[in-house]
Design a protein around this motif. Structure first.
Motif, PDB file in Angstrom:
ATOM      1  N   VAL A  53      42.184  43.525  25.184  1.00 43.22           N
ATOM      2  CA  VAL A  53      41.450  42.275  25.394  1.00 43.22           C
ATOM      3  C   VAL A  53      39.958  42.586  25.488  1.00 43.22           C
ATOM      4  N   LEU A  54      39.165  41.858  24.720  1.00 40.29           N
ATOM      5  CA  LEU A  54      37.710  42.005  24.724  1.00 40.29           C
ATOM      6  C   LEU A  54      37.101  40.681  25.154  1.00 40.29           C
ATOM      7  N   VAL A  55      36.301  40.716  26.194  1.00 38.74           N
ATOM      8  CA  VAL A  55      35.749  39.479  26.748  1.00 38.74           C
ATOM      9  C   VAL A  55      34.230  39.478  26.584  1.00 38.74           C
ATOM     10  N   LEU A  95      44.643  42.652  19.094  1.00 37.24           N
ATOM     11  CA  LEU A  95      43.316  42.412  19.675  1.00 37.24           C
ATOM     12  C   LEU A  95      43.255  40.966  20.130  1.00 37.24           C
ATOM     13  N   ILE A  96      42.792  40.738  21.347  1.00 39.07           N
ATOM     14  CA  ILE A  96      42.502  39.376  21.800  1.00 39.07           C
ATOM     15  C   ILE A  96      41.007  39.311  22.090  1.00 39.07           C
ATOM     16  N   LEU A  97      40.307  38.502  21.306  1.00 35.25           N
ATOM     17  CA  LEU A  97      38.856  38.373  21.448  1.00 35.25           C
ATOM     18  C   LEU A  97      38.543  37.065  22.173  1.00 35.25           C
ATOM     19  N   VAL A  98      37.935  37.171  23.324  1.00 37.45           N
ATOM     20  CA  VAL A  98      37.436  35.981  24.023  1.00 37.45           C
ATOM     21  C   VAL A  98      35.977  35.834  23.621  1.00 37.45           C
ATOM     22  N   HIS A  99      35.704  34.863  22.755  1.00 36.99           N
ATOM     23  CA  HIS A  99      34.375  34.809  22.131  1.00 36.99           C
ATOM     24  C   HIS A  99      33.289  34.358  23.098  1.00 36.99           C
ATOM     25  N   VAL A 100      33.580  33.335  23.879  1.00 38.11           N
ATOM     26  CA  VAL A 100      32.617  32.838  24.878  1.00 38.11           C
ATOM     27  C   VAL A 100      33.434  32.420  26.105  1.00 38.11           C
ATOM     28  N   ALA A 101      33.486  33.302  27.096  1.00 38.84           N
ATOM     29  CA  ALA A 101      34.297  33.013  28.280  1.00 38.84           C
ATOM     30  C   ALA A 101      33.726  31.835  29.069  1.00 38.84           C
TER      31      ALA A 101
END
Ligand SMILES: [Zn+2]
Length: 335
Positions: free
Chosen positions: A50-52, A82-88
């Motif tokens: 996970v990438l935040v 891959l889980i991309l959190v683009h704008v938390a």
């Protein structure tokens, strides 16, 4: 024969398509707060990373690094997910606020694991914890200096006292490639009071790091590329990708650090630059009132390197003015 084979081919193609398209969606929080997320499932099994980005919405280099990564990752070459959190933190991004959410004045990166019925920042943290962090095997929370912070790049290695977990997080931090790594033993150990995004993963037994590259609201190529390269290095380290070899990272370990805060509200004038070495007692900057009178003078409590320093005039009493770190040999394990 071709007709008879067609359904099989169609099924195979449909199966491939399920992998080929990154799945993009919004996690539901509420109006102007829904969280854009992309999931990329690799062609082979492997861990979920996970990438935040955008926990702080005025920190643009992580957001842009993930946008780039999204367009470049080929599922065929990926093992795991891959889980991309683009704008938390969408409210902070759209309203261009530093540190605090515009609606509740809370720092999203201090309210994890969040509350389902809390303020907006607490609800964002809750959704991220439940729908993203709980699914992670590994997590990287990406930051830079906020809109007011002039920062030299570094990673945080947060130690929990669980030595096996800490070692895996250490390897991730080194693999990322930052040449300075801050050892942080101060994060809470209670998963119900984890406060920080990456610490929410760590207190749930998942290796996690925080990285910082860029600042002052800039979108400079060097800072974005450093993050993108670091993510590729970690994916390679976790064997989610293959075929890339990277130079070994021999980081400077920051074994002691302090966030130095203002004792007054007013205008800040920095007298040091990021990455500058200072001696104990050196003046880091002054705060004046609105009529030019010096009302606070910040001096270095010990010798070290300036990891970040505030680069814009406004300052509130209690807010950080600078962070200083001391390089040294790795201390013994946290217990
Ligand atoms: Zn941040």
């Amino acid at each position: 024969m071709r007709v008879r084979l067609y359904p099989i081919a169609a099924i195979l193609l449909a199966g491939a398509a399920a992998f080929a398209q990154p799945a993009s969606r919004f996690l539901q929080v509420g109006p102007a707060a829904d969280i854009p997320v992309t999931e990329i499932s690799g062609a082979r099994p492997g861990p979920t990373l996970v990438l935040v980005a955008g926990t702080h919405g005025y920190e643009y280099t992580p957001i842009l690094a993930l946008e780039r990564l999204r367009s470049k990752i080929q599922y065929q070459a990926l093992s795991g997910k891959l889980i991309l959190v683009h704008v938390a933190n969408m409210p902070s991004f759209l309203r261009r606020t530093i540190y605090y959410g515009p609606e509740d004045g809370k720092n999203l990166n201090r309210v994890f694991p969040g509350k389902p019925d809390g303020t907006l920042s607490e609800r964002i943290a809750y959704v991220l914890t439940q729908e993203v962090i709980e699914r992670a095997d590994y997590l990287i929370d990406l930051h830079c200096g906020d809109g007011n912070e002039s920062l030299r790049p570094y990673a945080y290695w947060m130690r929990t006292g669980n030595q096996a977990l800490d070692e895996r997080s250490r390897q991730m931090a080194v693999a990322f490639g930052m040449n300075h790594i801050v050892i942080d033993d101060e994060r809470p150990s209670d998963p119900a009071q984890s406060m920080y995004c990456s610490n929410t993963a760590a207190t749930r037994g998942k290796p996690a790091i925080t990285v910082e590259s860029g600042g002052l609201g800039a979108t400079d190529e060097e800072s974005i590329a450093r993050l993108e390269t670091g993510l590729r290095r970690v994916m390679s380290h976790l064997k989610m990708t293959s075929g890339e070899s990277w130079p070994e990272n021999k980081p400077v370990w920051i074994v002691r650090n302090a966030v130095l805060r203002s004792e007054a509200t007013g205008l800040f004038y920095a007298e040091v630059k990021k990455d500058q070495q200072v001696r104990q007692g050196d003046r880091i900057g002054t705060v004046t009132d609105f009529f030019g009178k010096t009302i606070f003078e910040l001096r270095a409590p010990f010798a070290g390197v300036i990891l970040y320093v505030i680069g814009t005039p406004p300052i509130n009493k209690g807010e950080p003015l600078a962070m200083i770190g001391v390089a040294g040999p790795m201390p013994g394990p946290r217990r």
